[in-house]
Design a protein around this motif. Structure first.
Motif, mmCIF file in Angstrom:
data_model
loop_
_atom_site.group_PDB
_atom_site.id
_atom_site.type_symbol
_atom_site.label_atom_id
_atom_site.label_comp_id
_atom_site.label_asym_id
_atom_site.label_seq_id
_atom_site.Cartn_x
_atom_site.Cartn_y
_atom_site.Cartn_z
ATOM 1 N N ALA A 134 21.613 -56.054 -42.017
ATOM 2 C CA ALA A 134 20.721 -55.567 -40.965
ATOM 3 C C ALA A 134 21.095 -56.095 -39.594
ATOM 4 N N ASP A 294 24.311 -48.829 -46.548
ATOM 5 C CA ASP A 294 23.113 -48.687 -45.724
ATOM 6 C C ASP A 294 22.129 -47.712 -46.368
ATOM 7 N N PHE A 297 18.842 -44.497 -42.939
ATOM 8 C CA PHE A 297 18.129 -44.698 -41.672
ATOM 9 C C PHE A 297 17.944 -43.369 -40.958
ATOM 10 N N HIS A 323 17.684 -55.138 -34.908
ATOM 11 C CA HIS A 323 18.332 -54.519 -36.063
ATOM 12 C C HIS A 323 19.578 -53.782 -35.583
ATOM 13 N N HIS A 325 20.489 -50.917 -36.353
ATOM 14 C CA HIS A 325 20.244 -49.485 -36.185
ATOM 15 C C HIS A 325 19.079 -49.267 -35.221
ATOM 16 N N TYR A 328 14.771 -49.594 -35.595
ATOM 17 C CA TYR A 328 14.363 -50.457 -36.700
ATOM 18 C C TYR A 328 14.307 -51.909 -36.231
ATOM 19 N N VAL A 330 14.009 -56.126 -37.926
ATOM 20 C CA VAL A 330 13.975 -57.045 -39.058
ATOM 21 C C VAL A 330 12.677 -57.838 -38.951
ATOM 22 N N SER A 361 10.436 -50.730 -46.193
ATOM 23 C CA SER A 361 11.720 -51.408 -45.990
ATOM 24 C C SER A 361 12.766 -51.004 -47.023
ATOM 25 N N HIS A 377 14.508 -53.876 -43.094
ATOM 26 C CA HIS A 377 14.701 -52.574 -42.448
ATOM 27 C C HIS A 377 13.353 -51.885 -42.232
#
Length: 543
Positions: A134, A294, A297, A323, A325, A328, A330, A361, A377
């Motif tokens: 992540a 992954d 997402f 994160h 991405h 998103y 953490v 998540s 996530h």
């Protein structure tokens, strides 16, 4: 995440039945405690002050909701309704009955979990970065490498009876979230000339002789990593002390030999090991890595919306992290409520965290070496819903990396090795500093408590560390300053004579007051300590 194949499952199932027979023989009297002890330790079962303690492995801290729910079930069915998450990214159950242990292991096996090599003089649970997969700053996901090392090290015939226990950590960024250089072997995955390889450190550790691991190899190619680790372990297994338990760790060997000589012997051994063809093909690493791809997402970035709630805004700022991405975050779930027991979670809280992982998540959770839980996530749009559920369960403390986010071992309340109680002290510190915004004013300040010199609470790596000792039958607490387990790794130093439980809390207050009075713009406590040195802090403590 990694899934068992038929070989993994067969191995774990066979171990359960083997241990079931061993327990039956112990209960019948066919085995004495001395005969049974090495057998139970190989299955993660300790005999503590009041009951048996079972340590369950969570390899590199990764698990899913069905595994988390199983931990909640065990806490509710076989323990006293809670579990204790540890600094090895494992979980411990402190009130286990011997006759229940085989059935617990059998139930764990149904969700691909076990307690193998969570004890004994072997290679223990492989730990890693709780943000793996992540984090935006990693060169690759370190978990496939950790899994490869787990498979290599499990039941390794040459390393089943090492001179002492052996701990390995794997990270993949310059930010060290796993205290990598305070392990027997620390591995940082790096990229050189477009290739991924490993920077290897060896000889770190805490305990009665804390040491920071020196670099042993600047770059080990991926296809040679296991043979290089094999060489490191062979040299240790060959020369490590077995006549003195206090000098048996690899850090003592490397200190005595010198890092250069140890490095020379490892390089020589590595040539011999490579010739044996023990390294798996890179296709095996690729096979494992495919299980860590992954999740799906979404591509649309979602804004962070504080919702006008001050408590939510504070949690969003303190307990969520960037994160890789867009859209998103953490999320770190604090298991350190003010006045609570660090690292403990009730069965109901464990179930709730499993539910949140499944819903928000991508069915994934992580255990951190700081005794918290991570949802790696979480879409930004879901953060308020997650926080609301955590708040209702008493899990929304906004204190990540603050003074109340304390690492603490179970101490004398449970452990037969401890000299002092860690838990009541942690509760007093959190209560004193957790009120009226005091910990927010202090900022990042990592406090760690061990109930004995074995340092299970990592006190040597604390910005402020506390060590419990026995002074003629009375609990006494030494105060240490200046440690770090992060990329700016350092070992804390003892300030001077120890204190009573209340006295060490007062001393911590004096230390933090001096920091607030003397810090410069942007300085953490650790930065101010390093700039000023020990003497001003000793002066304010002792006068």
């Amino acid at each position: 995440m990694y899934r068992y194949d038929q070989y993994d499952q067969a191995i774990v199932d066979a171990r359960v039945e083997e241990f079931r027979d061993q327990v039956a023989r112990r209960l019948s009297g066919a085995l004495t405690e001395d005969q049974f002890k090495p057998l139970r330790l190989m299955n993660g079962l300790y005999l503590q002050l009041h009951a048996y303690m079972l340590r369950v492995a969570v390899p590199y801290g990764t698990l899913d909701s069905r595994q988390m729910r199983m931990l909640g079930h065990i806490a509710r069915t076989y323990d006293r309704g809670y579990g204790h998450f540890t600094t090895r990214q494992n979980i411990q159950f402190n009130w286990i009955k011997l006759e229940d242990a085989p059935e617990i292991l059998a139930e764990l096996a149904t969700v691909e979990m076990h307690a193998i090599q969570t004890s004994g003089n072997c290679i223990r649970n492989i730990s890693s970065d709780q943000f793996a997969g992540a984090a935006a700053d990693e060169v690759t996901d370190p978990r496939p490498w950790a899994e490869l090392i787990r498979q290599w090290s499990t039941f390794h015939p040459e390393f089943t009876y090492l001179p002492r226990k052996f701990k390995i950590a794997v990270i993949a960024s310059d930010t060290d979230r796993a205290a990598m250089r305070l392990h027997d072997i620390g591995i940082q995955l790096v990229k050189r000339d477009g290739r991924i390889g490993a920077r290897v450190f060896a000889g770190g550790g805490m305990g009665r002789t804390p040491m920071i691991a020196p670099e042993i190899a600047e770059f080990v190619p991926a296809e040679e990593l296991l043979s290089f680790l094999e060489a490191c372990l062979r040299v240790y297994n060959r020369h490590g002390r077995r006549d003195n338990i206090y000098k048996a760790r690899i850090k003592i060997l490397i200190h005595d030999l010198g890092a250069d000589e140890y490095r020379r012997q490892v390089e020589e051994e590595h040539v011999a090991v490579k010739a044996l063809g023990l390294d798996p093909p890179l296709a095996e690493l690729d096979r494992i890595a495919a299980m860590f791809g992954d999740p799906p997402f979404e591509s649309v970035e979602s804004p962070l919306v504080p919702n006008g709630d001050a408590a939510f805004a504070a949690w969003l700022d303190q307990n969520t992290s960037a994160h890789k991405h867009p859209g998103y975050r953490v999320v770190t779930i604090s298991l350190k409520p003010i006045g609570g027991i660090p690292g403990d979670a009730s069965a109901d809280q464990i179930d709730l965290m499993a539910d949140l992982a499944e819903r928000y998540s991508f069915d994934e959770l992580r255990v951190t070496h700081a005794q918290n839980i991570v949802l790696p996530h979480v879409a930004a749009r879901d953060l308020f819903a997650v926080w609301s559920a955590l708040r209702d369960a008493g899990l929304a403390e906004a204190n990540l990396d603050l003074i109340s986010d304390i690492i603490a071992c179970p101490g004398l309340d449970y452990c037969s090795l401890a000299n002092a109680r860690s838990i009541p002290l942690a509760q007093k510190i959190a209560t004193r500093f957790g009120a009226n915004g005091r910990q927010q004013e202090l900022g990042e300040l990592k406090l760690k408590i061990s109930g004995c010199i074995n340092a299970c609470g990592h006190h040597h790596a604390g910005h402020i560390g506390v060590l419990g000792v026995d002074r003629k039958g009375v609990e006494n607490f030494q105060l240490l300053l200046g440690g770090s387990g992060a990329e700016d790794v350092s070992l804390a130093r003892i300030t001077g004579p120890g204190f009573s439980e209340d006295g060490v809390v007062d001393a911590i207050e004096k230390v933090t007051d001096l920091y607030l009075a003397r810090r410069e713009d942007g300085e953490r406590f650790l930065d101010t300590y390093r700039r000023l040195g020990m003497e001003p802090f000793k002066e304010v403590i002792y006068g």
